[in-house]
Write a protein that holds these residues in place. Structure first.
Motif, PDB file in Angstrom:
ATOM      1  N   GLY A 122       1.555   4.984 -10.555  1.00 41.09           N
ATOM      2  CA  GLY A 122       2.308   6.061  -9.916  1.00 41.09           C
ATOM      3  C   GLY A 122       1.940   7.424 -10.469  1.00 41.09           C
ATOM      4  O   GLY A 122       0.784   7.699 -10.803  1.00 41.09           O
ATOM      5  N   HIS A 123       2.928   8.280 -10.627  1.00 37.90           N
ATOM      6  CA  HIS A 123       2.634   9.643 -11.080  1.00 37.90           C
ATOM      7  C   HIS A 123       3.844  10.226 -11.798  1.00 37.90           C
ATOM      8  O   HIS A 123       4.969   9.727 -11.669  1.00 37.90           O
ATOM      9  CB  HIS A 123       2.244  10.532  -9.893  1.00 37.90           C
ATOM     10  N   VAL A 140       8.174   8.843 -14.895  1.00 39.83           N
ATOM     11  CA  VAL A 140       7.184   7.913 -14.343  1.00 39.83           C
ATOM     12  C   VAL A 140       7.704   7.419 -12.989  1.00 39.83           C
ATOM     13  O   VAL A 140       8.643   6.644 -12.907  1.00 39.83           O
ATOM     14  CB  VAL A 140       6.897   6.749 -15.318  1.00 39.83           C
ATOM     15  N   LEU A 141       7.086   7.887 -11.922  1.00 34.05           N
ATOM     16  CA  LEU A 141       7.590   7.652 -10.570  1.00 34.05           C
ATOM     17  C   LEU A 141       6.780   6.600  -9.841  1.00 34.05           C
ATOM     18  O   LEU A 141       5.550   6.558  -9.943  1.00 34.05           O
ATOM     19  CB  LEU A 141       7.547   8.953  -9.765  1.00 34.05           C
ATOM     20  N   THR A 148       9.950  13.778  -1.440  1.00 31.95           N
ATOM     21  CA  THR A 148       8.678  13.806  -0.747  1.00 31.95           C
ATOM     22  C   THR A 148       7.732  14.769  -1.451  1.00 31.95           C
ATOM     23  O   THR A 148       8.154  15.614  -2.242  1.00 31.95           O
ATOM     24  CB  THR A 148       8.883  14.257   0.710  1.00 31.95           C
ATOM     25  N   ALA A 149       6.455  14.661  -1.165  1.00 32.68           N
ATOM     26  CA  ALA A 149       5.466  15.530  -1.804  1.00 32.68           C
ATOM     27  C   ALA A 149       5.553  16.946  -1.245  1.00 32.68           C
ATOM     28  O   ALA A 149       5.800  17.142  -0.052  1.00 32.68           O
ATOM     29  CB  ALA A 149       4.062  14.972  -1.586  1.00 32.68           C
ATOM     30  N   ALA A 175       4.327  12.075   4.483  1.00 33.98           N
ATOM     31  CA  ALA A 175       5.537  12.379   3.703  1.00 33.98           C
ATOM     32  C   ALA A 175       5.347  12.147   2.213  1.00 33.98           C
ATOM     33  O   ALA A 175       5.787  12.916   1.390  1.00 33.98           O
ATOM     34  CB  ALA A 175       6.755  11.602   4.216  1.00 33.98           C
ATOM     35  N   LYS A 176       4.700  11.022   1.841  1.00 32.56           N
ATOM     36  CA  LYS A 176       4.443  10.682   0.434  1.00 32.56           C
ATOM     37  C   LYS A 176       5.736  10.646  -0.375  1.00 32.56           C
ATOM     38  O   LYS A 176       5.997  11.478  -1.235  1.00 32.56           O
ATOM     39  CB  LYS A 176       3.434  11.641  -0.181  1.00 32.56           C
ATOM     40  N   LEU A 177       6.538   9.639  -0.104  1.00 33.80           N
ATOM     41  CA  LEU A 177       7.819   9.424  -0.765  1.00 33.80           C
ATOM     42  C   LEU A 177       7.611   8.799  -2.143  1.00 33.80           C
ATOM     43  O   LEU A 177       6.822   7.863  -2.289  1.00 33.80           O
ATOM     44  CB  LEU A 177       8.681   8.493   0.095  1.00 33.80           C
ATOM     45  N   SER A 178       8.324   9.312  -3.152  1.00 37.53           N
ATOM     46  CA  SER A 178       8.272   8.755  -4.508  1.00 37.53           C
ATOM     47  C   SER A 178       9.678   8.691  -5.079  1.00 37.53           C
ATOM     48  O   SER A 178      10.585   9.405  -4.625  1.00 37.53           O
ATOM     49  CB  SER A 178       7.386   9.612  -5.419  1.00 37.53           C
ATOM     50  N   MET A 179       9.847   7.841  -6.110  1.00 33.12           N
ATOM     51  CA  MET A 179      11.196   7.629  -6.643  1.00 33.12           C
ATOM     52  C   MET A 179      11.134   7.081  -8.047  1.00 33.12           C
ATOM     53  O   MET A 179      10.112   6.561  -8.501  1.00 33.12           O
ATOM     54  CB  MET A 179      11.959   6.659  -5.744  1.00 33.12           C
TER      55      MET A 179
END
Length: 417
Positions: free
Chosen positions: A21-22, A72-73, A166-167, A253-257
């Motif tokens: 992830g990122h 850390v997503l 989202t990004a 969209a590039k969703l991260s969590m």
């Protein structure tokens, strides 16, 4: 169980996983996986420090917590057909600790933690009053949390992701960096800092490498604050049953969590104020094409909170106004008023035998309610903090007989220096 589209192995570090992830926001971080509108899927999430905090009776790990590595997503997750200007609909179907792992060395394996960060390493809402590092370990039993460090307290957690978003577009990222850089420049040596600038050190940017990595790392935004894309909002009611409408700024969209919390009080006031853990999210996504313009949602998510709050029916509330402890008047400063309300609660519950640090931890981790109660009556804003009396196994209400004195046990571990 839904398909796991972003799996994590608890025996491996975040950077050694099948999908990496990122821990920064940047539009050029490639998506790890793609889902379609209407899909239901599961995402595993790592504890925000990737295992740097331990289940022990020392706060040295909180004192030395590596803030350059968070959060850390899990992601980015692309949604097929999403385009800038759309709204991304996200339903939180379920959320919880690391599945089928009720013991182990990682937060989320039957336990979690709350920390008071030292002033020199992030601080917190009350950092001037609590400048040192402390840590509390909480044990999970079903939906309940208890702690060996804070006796006679037990509460039902409202499990939720502290961070989802989202990004940003390249333009939005540039605006973040410009405005936050200008803020930092007003007091560049402040401790804690006014904001966190881009920091290539310890940056994790998915599969980016080489010159692309170096370029992105130099401008990628830190994940600490909430911003227009959602991000680290730490809304405790963004839990199971919630529906969120995120603005879409980039294709897919590039969703991260990540940053899952077993429980949290409104404001997460110790900074590491929730009960931090790793775990999972079950999500459903869909798109509202052109929804940003249709509904006037140009920035910041709109959401419908979940309806699974614990049923506490009696509360003890404390109010504060926008006057400092040194009697300096501030104009309608709701943040100061909430700070004073929290300090009044700490002063009050300390009369029952708790140390101030124990009460501060309770306010950060238990499902307290924080409210802006008056923002029009110049010069004083009024804010309030509501504490459910049911989390204590003794009566904390004022009475003619005086406060019950409890044994605070060993108390909250403090860092050695």
């Amino acid at each position: 169980m839904p398909e796991v589209v972003f799996p994590l192995d608890s025996t491996k570090k975040f950077t050694d996983q099948r999908y990496v992830g990122h821990n920064r926001w940047h539009p050029d971080i490639p998506a790890n996986v793609t889902v379609r509108p209407g899909d239901v899927f599961r995402v595993h999430c790592r504890e925000w420090f990737d295992g740097a905090i331990h289940n022990d009776d020392s706060a040295d790990d909180v004192r030395d917590a590596p803030l350059s590595r968070v959060h850390v997503l899990s992601g980015p997750i692309a949604v097929e057909g999403a385009e800038p200007g759309d709204l991304l609909l996200v339903d939180i179907l379920d959320v919880g600790p690391i599945p089928q792992e009720d013991s182990g060395p990682l937060a989320g394996q039957g336990w979690g933690y709350t920390g008071i960060f030292p002033k020199q390493n992030g601080g917190g809402f009350l950092t001037d009053e609590f400048p040192d590092a402390y840590k509390v370990i909480w044990d999970f039993l079903g939906i309940k949390a208890t702690s060996r460090h804070i006796p006679r307290v037990s509460f039902t957690g409202i499990v939720h992701p502290g961070l989802m978003g989202t990004a940003p577009s390249a333009d939005l990222l540039a605006r973040w960096n410009e405005r936050e850089g200008e803020l930092i420049a007003t007091d560049p040596d402040r401790v804690p800092p006014l904001a966190l600038p881009p920091l290539p050190q310890d940056a994790i940017l998915g599969t980016l490498s080489g010159e692309e990595f170096d370029r992105a790392a130099a401008e990628a935004a830190r994940t600490a604050p909430p911003r227009e894309n959602g991000g680290n909002q730490d809304i405790k009611n963004l839990t199971k049953g919630s529906r969120i409408f995120y603005p879409v700024f980039v294709p897919g969209a590039k969703l991260s969590m990540g940053d899952l919390h077993f429980s949290q009080g409104d404001g997460e006031i110790t900074f590491c104020g929730a009960i931090e853990m790793g775990g999972f999210l079950d999500l459903h996504v869909d798109l509202i094409k052109g929804g940003m313009e249709t509904y006037g949602v140009g920035e910041n998510a709109v959401f419908m909170p979940g309806n699974v709050d614990p049923r506490y029916d009696q509360w003890l509330a404390f109010s504060g106004v926008s006057v400092t402890r040194d009697n300096e008047q501030r104009y309608l400063d709701s943040t100061l008023a909430y700070k004073r309300a929290c300090l009044h609660a700490i002063d009050y519950l300390s009369k029952f035998g708790y140390t101030p640090e124990q009460v501060y931890m309770i306010l950060g981790a238990a499902p307290i309610e924080g409210r802006h109660s008056g923002v029009v009556d110049i010069p004083n804003a009024c804010s309030t903090v509501y504490i459910p009396t049911g989390i204590f196994d003794f009566d904390v209400r004022p009475s003619a007989s005086g406060p019950t004195r409890i044994d605070p046990a060993p108390g909250v571990p403090k860092s050695s220096f």
